[in-house]
Every structure is written in C-alpha cells, then in structure tokens.
Design a protein around this motif. Structure first.
Motif, PDB file in Angstrom:
ATOM      1  N   PHE A  35       0.847  -0.962   0.027  1.00 55.26           N
ATOM      2  CA  PHE A  35      -0.035   0.409  -0.199  1.00 55.26           C
ATOM      3  C   PHE A  35       0.849   1.593   0.123  1.00 55.26           C
ATOM      4  O   PHE A  35       2.334   1.006   0.519  1.00 55.26           O
ATOM      5  N   LYS A  36       0.520   1.996  -0.493  1.00 52.62           N
ATOM      6  CA  LYS A  36       1.338   3.773  -0.817  1.00 52.62           C
ATOM      7  C   LYS A  36       1.062   4.222   0.450  1.00 52.62           C
ATOM      8  O   LYS A  36       1.619   4.764   1.316  1.00 52.62           O
ATOM      9  N   GLY A  37      -0.113   3.846   1.576  1.00 53.00           N
ATOM     10  CA  GLY A  37      -0.445   4.438   2.743  1.00 53.00           C
ATOM     11  C   GLY A  37      -0.253   3.559   3.948  1.00 53.00           C
ATOM     12  O   GLY A  37       0.668   2.608   3.059  1.00 53.00           O
ATOM     13  N   TYR A  75      -3.721   2.207   6.663  1.00 52.61           N
ATOM     14  CA  TYR A  75      -4.832   3.761   6.377  1.00 52.61           C
ATOM     15  C   TYR A  75      -3.856   4.503   5.006  1.00 52.61           C
ATOM     16  O   TYR A  75      -3.111   4.593   4.420  1.00 52.61           O
ATOM     17  N   ALA A  76      -5.572   4.045   3.931  1.00 49.18           N
ATOM     18  CA  ALA A  76      -5.311   4.855   2.709  1.00 49.18           C
ATOM     19  C   ALA A  76      -4.953   5.748   2.467  1.00 49.18           C
ATOM     20  O   ALA A  76      -5.118   6.806   3.246  1.00 49.18           O
ATOM     21  N   GLN A  77      -4.398   6.252   1.240  1.00 53.95           N
ATOM     22  CA  GLN A  77      -3.495   7.314   0.963  1.00 53.95           C
ATOM     23  C   GLN A  77      -4.681   7.392  -0.247  1.00 53.95           C
ATOM     24  O   GLN A  77      -4.150   9.046  -0.068  1.00 53.95           O
ATOM     25  N   ASP A  78      -5.144   7.016  -1.017  1.00 50.62           N
ATOM     26  CA  ASP A  78      -5.705   7.156  -2.506  1.00 50.62           C
ATOM     27  C   ASP A  78      -6.540   6.374  -2.545  1.00 50.62           C
ATOM     28  O   ASP A  78      -6.336   4.915  -2.117  1.00 50.62           O
ATOM     29  N   ASP A  79      -7.435   6.412  -3.773  1.00 45.70           N
ATOM     30  CA  ASP A  79      -7.950   5.125  -4.262  1.00 45.70           C
ATOM     31  C   ASP A  79      -7.348   3.544  -4.072  1.00 45.70           C
ATOM     32  O   ASP A  79      -8.417   2.647  -4.528  1.00 45.70           O
ATOM     33  N   ASP A  80      -6.788   3.806  -5.575  1.00 46.69           N
ATOM     34  CA  ASP A  80      -5.940   2.432  -5.455  1.00 46.69           C
ATOM     35  C   ASP A  80      -5.844   2.013  -3.913  1.00 46.69           C
ATOM     36  O   ASP A  80      -5.866   0.497  -4.053  1.00 46.69           O
ATOM     37  N   ASP A  81      -5.438   2.309  -2.909  1.00 47.08           N
ATOM     38  CA  ASP A  81      -5.623   1.391  -1.901  1.00 47.08           C
ATOM     39  C   ASP A  81      -6.388   1.473  -1.216  1.00 47.08           C
ATOM     40  O   ASP A  81      -6.707   0.163  -0.713  1.00 47.08           O
ATOM     41  N   VAL A  82      -7.228   1.607  -1.512  1.00 47.24           N
ATOM     42  CA  VAL A  82      -8.608   1.403  -1.525  1.00 47.24           C
ATOM     43  C   VAL A  82      -9.122  -0.025  -2.082  1.00 47.24           C
ATOM     44  O   VAL A  82      -9.777  -1.223  -1.093  1.00 47.24           O
ATOM     45  N   ILE A  83      -8.625  -0.037  -2.854  1.00 46.69           N
ATOM     46  CA  ILE A  83      -9.150  -1.037  -4.320  1.00 46.69           C
ATOM     47  C   ILE A  83      -7.875  -2.113  -3.982  1.00 46.69           C
ATOM     48  O   ILE A  83      -9.061  -3.388  -3.774  1.00 46.69           O
ATOM     49  N   ILE A 116      -9.198  -7.119   8.150  1.00 51.71           N
ATOM     50  CA  ILE A 116      -8.768  -6.069   8.139  1.00 51.71           C
ATOM     51  C   ILE A 116      -9.641  -4.282   8.288  1.00 51.71           C
ATOM     52  O   ILE A 116     -10.421  -4.555   8.115  1.00 51.71           O
ATOM     53  N   GLN A 117      -8.773  -3.767   9.015  1.00 49.40           N
ATOM     54  CA  GLN A 117      -9.629  -2.539   8.904  1.00 49.40           C
ATOM     55  C   GLN A 117      -8.687  -1.144   8.027  1.00 49.40           C
ATOM     56  O   GLN A 117      -7.727  -1.273   8.343  1.00 49.40           O
ATOM     57  N   LEU A 118      -9.408  -0.995   7.245  1.00 51.99           N
ATOM     58  CA  LEU A 118      -9.333   0.491   6.646  1.00 51.99           C
ATOM     59  C   LEU A 118      -9.495   1.442   7.305  1.00 51.99           C
ATOM     60  O   LEU A 118     -10.898   1.456   7.387  1.00 51.99           O
ATOM     61  N   ASP A 119      -8.794   2.131   7.105  1.00 55.00           N
ATOM     62  CA  ASP A 119      -9.192   3.440   8.267  1.00 55.00           C
ATOM     63  C   ASP A 119      -9.324   4.544   7.010  1.00 55.00           C
ATOM     64  O   ASP A 119      -7.730   5.157   6.336  1.00 55.00           O
ATOM     65  N   LEU A 120      -9.722   5.502   6.571  1.00 57.52           N
ATOM     66  CA  LEU A 120      -9.654   6.598   5.705  1.00 57.52           C
ATOM     67  C   LEU A 120     -10.487   7.998   6.188  1.00 57.52           C
ATOM     68  O   LEU A 120     -10.231   8.611   5.852  1.00 57.52           O
ATOM     69  N   SER A 121     -10.090   7.534   7.519  1.00 53.62           N
ATOM     70  CA  SER A 121     -10.168   9.165   8.696  1.00 53.62           C
ATOM     71  C   SER A 121      -9.076  10.337   8.311  1.00 53.62           C
ATOM     72  O   SER A 121      -9.348  11.057   8.170  1.00 53.62           O
ATOM     73  N   GLY A 122      -8.567  10.092   7.562  1.00 57.50           N
ATOM     74  CA  GLY A 122      -6.983  10.409   7.213  1.00 57.50           C
ATOM     75  C   GLY A 122      -7.143  11.600   6.115  1.00 57.50           C
ATOM     76  O   GLY A 122      -6.739  13.175   5.584  1.00 57.50           O
TER      77      GLY A 122
END
Length: 122
Positions: A35-37, A75-83, A116-122
């Motif tokens: 991941f980037k994040g 901690y997703a940095q962008d849409d690619d991390d979410v995907i 897994i936990q995906l944190d989009l709060s940042g």
C-alpha cells in the motif's frame, strides 16, 4: 519484540512490516498488497496498541482488550489503496471494516481476528 528493540540502531520498521505482511500471507493465502499509505500489522508493538486503541471505546473494548484487534490497519492514501484492500479482503475471504473518521462507541466500524481495518479518516 524484546525490550529495547526500538532503541536498537539496527531496528528497521520497514523490515518489521514486511515480516508481518509475510505472516499474514502465510496465514491467509493471497499476497498481502503493498500500500502507498501506512500499514500497521497486529503484533505486540506500541505502534499497533496505539493504532488499534482508537477503534472501540465501548465497555467491551475496556473489559476485553483483545476484542478489537484487526490483523492489519491500513491507512489508505488514495483510491488505489482502497481498491487493493477490497480486492485483498475478497481474495483472502476476510472481512473488511471501514473507519471514516466518525465516532462509533459500540465499535461497529472495528474488527478483529484475521480481518482487516481500512482507515479513511486521514
């Protein structure tokens, strides 16, 4: 992790993440993505304790601290991390819990086990 390991000049946090990712891969099958994040893997480190503490402040979390401990917090940095997180969860047959920055006293945006936990709060 041994006491004092964080002060060791040879301590490499990136290597620790790689080891944790390899452990997840062995346990779940599919390759854990890069991941980037930031990614915090479940272990006995202070970093994981601090990262996972915020997810559930209910009495369940207080009386049973092992309840809300995901295998990884991404901690997703962008849409690619979410995907990547969604695709990995599907391939590994694990749940994906999403934190968006709101408050969930009951811990409904939290998870545990191999999930897994995906944190989009940042």
């Amino acid at each position: 992790m041994e006491c004092g390991a964080l002060s060791d000049k040879n301590h490499d946090p990136a290597q620790e993440v790689k080891k944790a990712q390899e452990a997840v891969q062995k346990a779940t099958g599919p390759k854990f993505p890069n991941f980037k994040g930031k990614v915090v893997m479940r272990d006995a480190s202070d970093a994981f304790t601090a990262a996972s503490y915020q997810y559930a402040t209910s009495s369940e979390r207080i009386f049973n601290p092992k309840v809300m401990q995901p295998a990884a917090i991404i901690y997703a940095q962008d849409d690619d991390d979410v995907i990547k997180a969604i695709e990995y969860a599907k391939a590994a047959d694990v749940a994906l819990s999403v934190r968006s920055g709101g408050h969930s006293y009951s811990g409904s945006s939290s998870t545990s086990g191999e999930n897994i936990q995906l944190d989009l709060s940042g």
